[in-house]
Design a protein around this motif. Structure first.
Motif: not given
Ligand code: NAD
Length: 541
Positions: A476-490, A501-508
């Motif tokens: 739940x808190x491991x990624x601010x953008x979570x992709x199912x059956x896709x690459x995690x970029x783009x 969130x966490x060390x990745x930023x303020x998630x705004x």
């Protein structure tokens, strides 16, 4: 949606052009690239109505052709930074009181210029200065920037129309004031669109901005400033300074009028900004808004039910596009033992067809990494894997900086889920695979959650619905953008608002209403149409 005489744009993304051989857009961008590659551009500072060409200059060298000089940019001194801030503040009242429809129309015009007459210029500058292939330049510098500029107008309109209820004899309204001072935008090398958006989003909401782009994105930053000027952005609303980031930041962060920081870049730099703001807190009139999107250690987790080809394609595209220099790039991969041979074999086949070279040669999928420091850092991670008993390099591992900073797509296999390349952001074309026992896939998800300080993007690949539900809960808190059956970029503006969130930023969430809300300080205005004339309340009778 209509407001006064202004129709906000539709929520539609800019079409990505193909650049097929002999297409008009291909011929145009090749011509523009050649011109810009050889014109020896001189880039000024932009302060108010002045374009200042300083004596002290820094060369611009394309990362894929690192001895070639394509131009130079101005290095500012302390006086320039003070002037840039003071100049912005001097135009603030006028910009703040400019009707929002007019502000919107300026940025809409900027979007149209980028989509049309400036498209090949902004793409070519991004190809030359940041070593993006035409496709990577197109989806960033042209399409994403156009989307940011257009869709933010839609979100601004929504914000302004969010109003409190008015009951009885009282009228209530929220006035979405810009922040009282200035916003300091500090932007990274890897996305032209982020450079444009971090200053334009705050300016759209009525703020004035000091923009300090990365030394490695100045060529395309110059095109953005040209576009803003041609679109009619008044001088001083966005002032651009280039030079020593520490000196510029020191001055901006000691200014009483600092009202916000809009940052994208590495986690350590962001933390240093935050602590400086903390140390200077008594200097400011406001509590500065601090918005930062920072590093990532983005994962792909393949469930045992996943199709191996989908997994290997997600690794290749997610890990190696733009040489792994996207904050969202896949860099730690978890695959089940039962499928590991198949996935690795597919990876070997796909990667064996990848070629590296100049973006001017359109056949390449990859080009060079951004600069020598980055090259050396990536190489040190590759060598630490070569020397380790916990890891081995199974694909790639070659590099050469004699002409350009080229690192071949590299896959490391580790038996240690906490191996250094599973934890640290490398920001290069290096992915590390950990093979788990199929029966332990649930426990392995806990490792995914705990391995790094980051929580930006992640992908879960599976054909099993229940496993997807389980992963969504556990991660739940491991990624601010979570992709199912896709690459995690783009991520696409308006479709996948971006941030972690966490060390990745303020998630705004850049490219959404949430981000724009950070650049306003609402004033509630209550008007009483029938004010009381005596103080006692009925219960007192
Ligand atoms: P960087 O941190 O080196 O530089 C970012 C900006 O900060 C540049 O303008 C730079 O000049 C400035 N800067 C550097 N040192 C500074 C200092 N000591 N004080 C003040 N300013 C300083 O990052 P980069 O190499 O340009 O970009 C790559 C990083 O950005 C990666 O960590 C990547 O994950 C991150 N990134 C994150 C996102 C996101 O949305 N989360 C998007 C793009 C990039």
């Amino acid at each position: 949606m209509k407001d006064l005489n202004f129709a906000v744009p539709q929520l539609i993304n800019e079409d990505v052009k193909d650049y097929r051989k002999n297409s008009d857009e291909r011929i145009e961008v090749e011509k523009t690239y050649d011109l810009m590659f050889n014109q020896n551009i001189k880039i000024p500072l932009y302060i108010g109505d002045e374009e200042i060409y300083t004596e002290e200059r820094k060369e611009i060298n394309p990362p894929h052709d690192n001895k070639k000089v394509v131009g130079s940019f101005s290095v500012c001194n302390e006086q320039h930074v003070h002037e840039a801030i003071n100049n912005s503040l001097s135009v603030k009242n006028e910009w703040t009181s400019t009707p929002w429809q007019k502000r919107a129309s300026i940025f809409l015009k900027a979007a149209e210029l980028i989509a049309g007459p400036y498209r090949s210029r902004i793409n070519a500058a991004t190809m030359i200065g940041q070593s993006k292939t035409i496709f990577q330049a197109e989806i960033d510098a042209a399409c994403e920037l156009v989307d940011f500029l257009k869709l933010n107008i839609v979100y601004m309109n929504e914000i302004y129309h969010e109003q409190p209820i008015t009951v009885g004899e009282v009228s209530n309204r929220l006035e979405y004031r810009p922040l009282e001072g200035f916003v300091y935008a500090i932007t990274p090398f890897n996305f032209t669109a982020i450079g444009g958006n971090l200053c334009a989003s705050a300016a759209l909401m009525g703020n004035v901005v000091l923009w300090k782009p990365s030394d490695h994105q100045v060529y395309s930053a110059k095109v953005i400033m040209d576009v803003f000027k041609e679109a009619g952005l008044p001088n001083g609303v966005i002032n651009l300074v280039t030079g020593d980031p520490v000196m510029i930041t020191e001055i901006a962060l000691k200014n009483k009028n600092l009202s916000g920081i809009h940052f994208t870049g590495s986690t350590d730099v962001f933390k240093s900004l935050w602590s400086k703001v903390g140390a200077n807190i008594n200097l400011y009139r406001d509590y500065p808004r601090i918005v930062g999107e920072t590093g990532g250690k983005d994962f792909i987790f393949s469930h045992p039910s996943a199709d191996s080809k989908i997994v290997s394609t997600a690794i290749v595209r997610g890990g190696f596009e733009y040489q792994g220099q996207k904050c969202s790039a896949a860099s730690r991969i978890y695959i089940p033992n039962s499928k590991s041979n198949e996935i690795i074999q597919n990876l070997k086949e796909q990667i064996s067809t990848i070629t590296l070279g100049s973006p001017r040669n359109f056949k390449h999928f990859m080009t060079a990494v951004i600069h020598e420091n980055s090259f050396d850092k990536i190489v040190s991670y590759i060598e630490s894997a070569r020397d380790s008993e916990d890891a081995k390099i199974i694909i790639g591992g070659d590099y050469d900086k004699s002409e350009g900073f080229f690192v071949s797509p590299t896959v490391i296999l580790t038996t240690n889920p906490n191996f250094i390349t599973m934890e640290k952001e490398i920001f290069g074309p290096v992915v590390t695979i950990f093979i788990y026992d199929d029966n332990n896939w649930k426990d392995t998800l806990k490792i995914v959650d705990n391995t790094s300080i980051y929580a930006l993007t992640g992908a879960f690949i599976s054909q099993d619905k229940d496993s997807i539900d389980y992963a969504l809960k556990t991660l739940r808190y491991s990624a601010g953008n979570f992709y199912i059956n896709d690459k995690p970029s783009g991520a696409v503006v308006g479709q996948q608002p971006f941030g972690g969130s966490r060390g990745s930023g303020t998630n705004d969430k850049a490219g959404s209403k949430l981000n724009l809300l950070r650049w306003v300080s609402p004033r509630l205005i209550k008007e009483n149409f029938n004010p009381p004339t005596d103080y006692p309340y009925p219960y007192m009778e």
